[in-house]
Write an enzyme that holds these catalytic residues in place. Structure first.
Site, PDB file in Angstrom:
ATOM      1  N   VAL A 167       0.688  -1.250   0.073  1.00 39.08           N
ATOM      2  CA  VAL A 167      -0.071   0.019  -0.065  1.00 39.08           C
ATOM      3  C   VAL A 167       0.981   1.250  -0.043  1.00 39.08           C
ATOM      4  CG1 VAL A 167      -1.821   1.290   1.243  1.00 39.08           C
ATOM      5  CG2 VAL A 167      -1.757  -1.340   1.022  1.00 39.08           C
ATOM      6  N   GLU A 198       6.153   4.812   6.596  1.00 37.67           N
ATOM      7  CA  GLU A 198       6.563   3.761   7.790  1.00 37.67           C
ATOM      8  C   GLU A 198       5.890   2.432   7.294  1.00 37.67           C
ATOM      9  OE1 GLU A 198       8.547   4.420  10.220  1.00 37.67           O
ATOM     10  OE2 GLU A 198       8.707   6.499  10.361  1.00 37.67           O
ATOM     11  N   CYS A 208       5.436  -4.475  13.585  1.00 37.44           N
ATOM     12  CA  CYS A 208       6.136  -3.959  12.384  1.00 37.44           C
ATOM     13  C   CYS A 208       7.718  -4.349  12.578  1.00 37.44           C
ATOM     14  CB  CYS A 208       6.082  -2.782  11.677  1.00 37.44           C
ATOM     15  SG  CYS A 208       6.634  -1.672  13.115  1.00 37.44           S
TER      16      CYS A 208
HETATM   17  P1  NAD Z   1      -2.148  -1.900   5.117  1.00 35.33           P
HETATM   18  O1  NAD Z   1      -1.094  -1.326   4.203  1.00 35.33           O
HETATM   19  O2  NAD Z   1      -3.108  -2.819   4.770  1.00 35.33           O
HETATM   20  O3  NAD Z   1      -3.279  -0.497   5.706  1.00 35.33           O
HETATM   21  C1  NAD Z   1      -2.502   0.613   6.253  1.00 35.33           C
HETATM   22  C2  NAD Z   1      -3.719   1.545   6.022  1.00 35.33           C
HETATM   23  O4  NAD Z   1      -3.824   1.863   4.675  1.00 35.33           O
HETATM   24  C3  NAD Z   1      -4.968   1.424   6.542  1.00 35.33           C
HETATM   25  O5  NAD Z   1      -5.556   2.503   7.173  1.00 35.33           O
HETATM   26  C4  NAD Z   1      -5.796   0.789   5.182  1.00 35.33           C
HETATM   27  O6  NAD Z   1      -7.226   1.350   5.264  1.00 35.33           O
HETATM   28  C5  NAD Z   1      -5.136   1.605   4.187  1.00 35.33           C
HETATM   29  N1  NAD Z   1      -5.057   1.002   2.912  1.00 35.33           N
HETATM   30  C6  NAD Z   1      -5.201  -0.179   2.645  1.00 35.33           C
HETATM   31  N2  NAD Z   1      -5.224  -0.718   1.450  1.00 35.33           N
HETATM   32  C7  NAD Z   1      -5.283   0.498   0.743  1.00 35.33           C
HETATM   33  C8  NAD Z   1      -5.443   0.678  -0.528  1.00 35.33           C
HETATM   34  N3  NAD Z   1      -5.395  -0.065  -1.638  1.00 35.33           N
HETATM   35  N4  NAD Z   1      -5.338   2.099  -1.035  1.00 35.33           N
HETATM   36  C9  NAD Z   1      -5.366   3.029  -0.112  1.00 35.33           C
HETATM   37  N5  NAD Z   1      -5.033   2.846   1.177  1.00 35.33           N
HETATM   38  C10 NAD Z   1      -5.299   1.588   1.855  1.00 35.33           C
HETATM   39  O7  NAD Z   1      -1.473  -2.095   6.485  1.00 35.33           O
HETATM   40  P2  NAD Z   1      -1.891  -2.958   7.909  1.00 35.33           P
HETATM   41  O8  NAD Z   1      -2.517  -4.502   7.491  1.00 35.33           O
HETATM   42  O9  NAD Z   1      -2.898  -2.291   8.445  1.00 35.33           O
HETATM   43  O10 NAD Z   1      -0.623  -3.066   8.562  1.00 35.33           O
HETATM   44  C11 NAD Z   1       0.422  -3.972   8.488  1.00 35.33           C
HETATM   45  C12 NAD Z   1       1.360  -3.548   7.618  1.00 35.33           C
HETATM   46  O11 NAD Z   1       1.895  -2.235   8.361  1.00 35.33           O
HETATM   47  C13 NAD Z   1       2.656  -4.527   7.953  1.00 35.33           C
HETATM   48  O12 NAD Z   1       3.361  -4.636   6.853  1.00 35.33           O
HETATM   49  C14 NAD Z   1       3.457  -3.767   8.980  1.00 35.33           C
HETATM   50  O13 NAD Z   1       4.790  -4.224   8.873  1.00 35.33           O
HETATM   51  C15 NAD Z   1       3.418  -2.517   8.838  1.00 35.33           C
HETATM   52  N6  NAD Z   1       3.471  -1.368   9.765  1.00 35.33           N
HETATM   53  C16 NAD Z   1       4.609  -0.678   9.798  1.00 35.33           C
HETATM   54  C17 NAD Z   1       5.081   0.133  10.821  1.00 35.33           C
HETATM   55  C18 NAD Z   1       6.200   1.061  11.082  1.00 35.33           C
HETATM   56  O14 NAD Z   1       6.175   1.880  11.782  1.00 35.33           O
HETATM   57  N7  NAD Z   1       7.048   1.040   9.929  1.00 35.33           N
HETATM   58  C19 NAD Z   1       4.214   0.258  12.062  1.00 35.33           C
HETATM   59  C20 NAD Z   1       2.821  -0.735  12.044  1.00 35.33           C
HETATM   60  C21 NAD Z   1       2.789  -1.702  10.840  1.00 35.33           C
END
Ligand code: NAD
Length: 474
Positions: free
Chosen positions: A199, A217, A251
């Site tokens: 994403v 992030e 993460c």
């Molecule tokens: P995700 O990327 O699926 O979703 C994150 C956000 O993006 C959500 O609010 C979601 O509604 C939105 N989103 C999802 N699909 C989208 C699209 N196609 N277009 C636009 N927006 C969209 O991530 P998740 O499942 O919520 O979280 C897990 C991931 O996040 C893991 O890869 C983890 O490693 C990462 N993460 C990183 C950190 C960091 O600080 N670097 C912290 C926590 C999680």
């Protein structure tokens, strides 16, 4: 709590209103920003139990874990900003290089403007409000889109923000992918996204259309190297905590272990002890532990289950755990050995309580393994000989921790973030403030004659000599 907040649907209008706020906030004082941060902190302190409850309702996050990993990082971020914001905002003097003789220069920290924060579900309070603290410290109005997978926490965040801010200052837009996509089509001044690399790419593509700056992030597979000189019992306790806190949905959790072959059996034995000590001290079964969160939803549960099945089908050995209860979205902390590159578990970020253990004979083998994969968000090394410097020098990762794991998240003076596939830009403390600030370089020239006057046309011999000496000496 009043759960009936009318959802905000006209995002363009909202952004239009926030753009006006952004202009007004350009000259906001430290005191004005600090007042907002203090109110936010007060609200959190007063409503700690509501936050704990929402996190429990979303995925049975234990309240102590909610305090430690969701509330404390945010309050600590606010306390740190309150302590340092005045000095962060001060223009930073830039020293004068000789060719600029007679000038003065400084860096002014200008709020970037309207920010969009999109946050994930795994630390739904921390990862939504942490970046908000940095944005408010930097003087930016915010539209915040929390995750749809943790509806109770997202509703509480919306409630909190509506009590503390006007929508033209900070607004929460709840909803799923479609809300996110609609917001991403708008011309924000900065986007701070926390979520998956997949994403993250969509976010960057959308941001490019408006040349909006981004902080990404992201995630990835964070390796954990345990060398032959490591204190194995100590390493096992720390790895078990870092891996299984939040049920592995972190993460920066150790994604896999690379252990020196001579220490494999001892490490497994110590990991088993550490897991039992944390989640089954009375031998009633880990599934009865009140201290282990659950998998967030059935989709992620099934993803993990099929990842485990795939590994076992392809020859992995379950040396501990492996029990699952679908009704409860429970997956037991699980240790796997005999991993090969054909397995999904060796390729994809695991993001759950399954820990593959891979052995190496020579440290270069471990380094090569790490370097064959995309750059991770964190790298951990447990070592007490000379391997640390070599490993940190020969690998690339967002952050690194020596003889512990995940704790760097709580260090306010360290930049937090990834590199390449694991992210772009930094957060936390001063680095979070910078993420939402434009570092505007300002040069002050004296009026009338100055050094630069000598460089103007017509370019006679004298001018050319001055230019030549600039090239020669500076
Ligand atoms: P995700 O990327 O699926 O979703 C994150 C956000 O993006 C959500 O609010 C979601 O509604 C939105 N989103 C999802 N699909 C989208 C699209 N196609 N277009 C636009 N927006 C969209 O991530 P998740 O499942 O919520 O979280 C897990 C991931 O996040 C893991 O890869 C983890 O490693 C990462 N993460 C990183 C950190 C960091 O600080 N670097 C912290 C926590 C999680």
């Amino acid at each position: 709590m009043d759960a009936q907040i009318s959802p905000i649907t006209d995002f363009s209008k909202l952004l239009f209103l926030q753009k006006k706020t952004a202009v007004a906030w350009r000259t906001s004082t430290a005191t004005e920003r600090l007042d907002k941060l203090k109110e936010l902190k007060n609200w959190i302190s007063k409503n700690q139990t509501l936050i704990q409850q929402a996190l429990w309702d979303d995925f049975k996050k234990p309240s102590a874990e909610a305090d430690l990993s969701e509330i404390f990082p945010v309050t600590s971020e606010i306390t740190h900003a309150i302590k340092h914001l005045k000095s962060w905002m001060e223009p930073a003097k830039a020293s004068m290089p000789m060719p600029m003789f007679g000038t003065g220069a400084y860096i002014q920290f200008e709020p970037k403007g309207c920010a969009l924060i999109i946050s994930p579900w795994n630390y739904p309070f921390n990862l939504a409000i942490g970046p908000l603290v940095s944005a408010l410290a930097a003087g930016c109005p915010v539209i915040l889109k929390p995750s749809e997978l943790t509806p109770n926490t997202s509703a509480l965040i919306a409630q909190m923000i509506s009590e503390l801010f006007k929508p033209e200052e900070v607004a929460v837009c709840v909803g799923g992918v479609e809300v996110s996509q609609e917001l991403l089509s708008l011309p924000f001044d900065h986007i701070f996204f926390t979520g998956s690399p997949k994403v993250g790419k969509i976010v960057m593509e959308n941001a490019a259309k408006h040349l909006t700056s981004v902080t990404l992030e992201l995630g990835g597979k964070s390796p954990t190297i345990v060398t032959s000189s490591a204190d194995i019992a100590d390493a096992a306790k720390k790895i078990a905590f870092g891996k299984f806190v939040n049920c592995g949905q972190t993460c920066i959790a150790p994604d896999y272990i690379l252990v020196h072959e001579s220490k494999k059996d001892q490490l497994i034995a110590e990991l088993v002890l550490a897991i039992r000590d944390m989640y089954d001290p009375q031998h009633r079964g880990i599934e009865k532990s009140p201290d282990l969160a659950r998998i967030v939803d059935l989709r992620h549960f099934s993803r993990l289950q099929s990842c485990l099945d795939d590994a076992v089908e392809k020859g992995a050995k379950v040396v501990f755990g492996g029990n699952i209860l679908e009704d409860e979205l429970y997956i037991e902390p699980t240790l796997l050995t005999e991993i090969n590159p054909e397995m999904e578990i060796a390729a994809e970020e695991i993001f759950g309580p399954i820990l593959p253990i891979i052995t190496y004979q020579d440290i270069q083998e471990a380094i090569d393994y790490v370097n064959r994969n995309p750059k991770p968000l964190a790298l951990y090394i447990f070592d007490s000989s000379g391997h640390t410097k070599e490993v940190l020098g020969k690998t690339s990762s967002g952050n690194a921790v020596v003889n512990d794991c995940v704790l760097h998240f709580l260090h306010n003076n360290l930049p937090f973030g990834g590199i390449g596939n694991s992210g772009l830009g930094k957060s936390h403390g001063y680095y979070g403030f910078l993420a939402f600030s434009h570092e505007k370089g300002v040069l002050k020239q004296r009026i009338g004659f100055n050094n630069a006057t000598l460089l103007r046309p017509p370019y006679g011999l004298k001018t050319k000599k001055i230019i030549d000496s600039l090239i020669k000496w500076f």
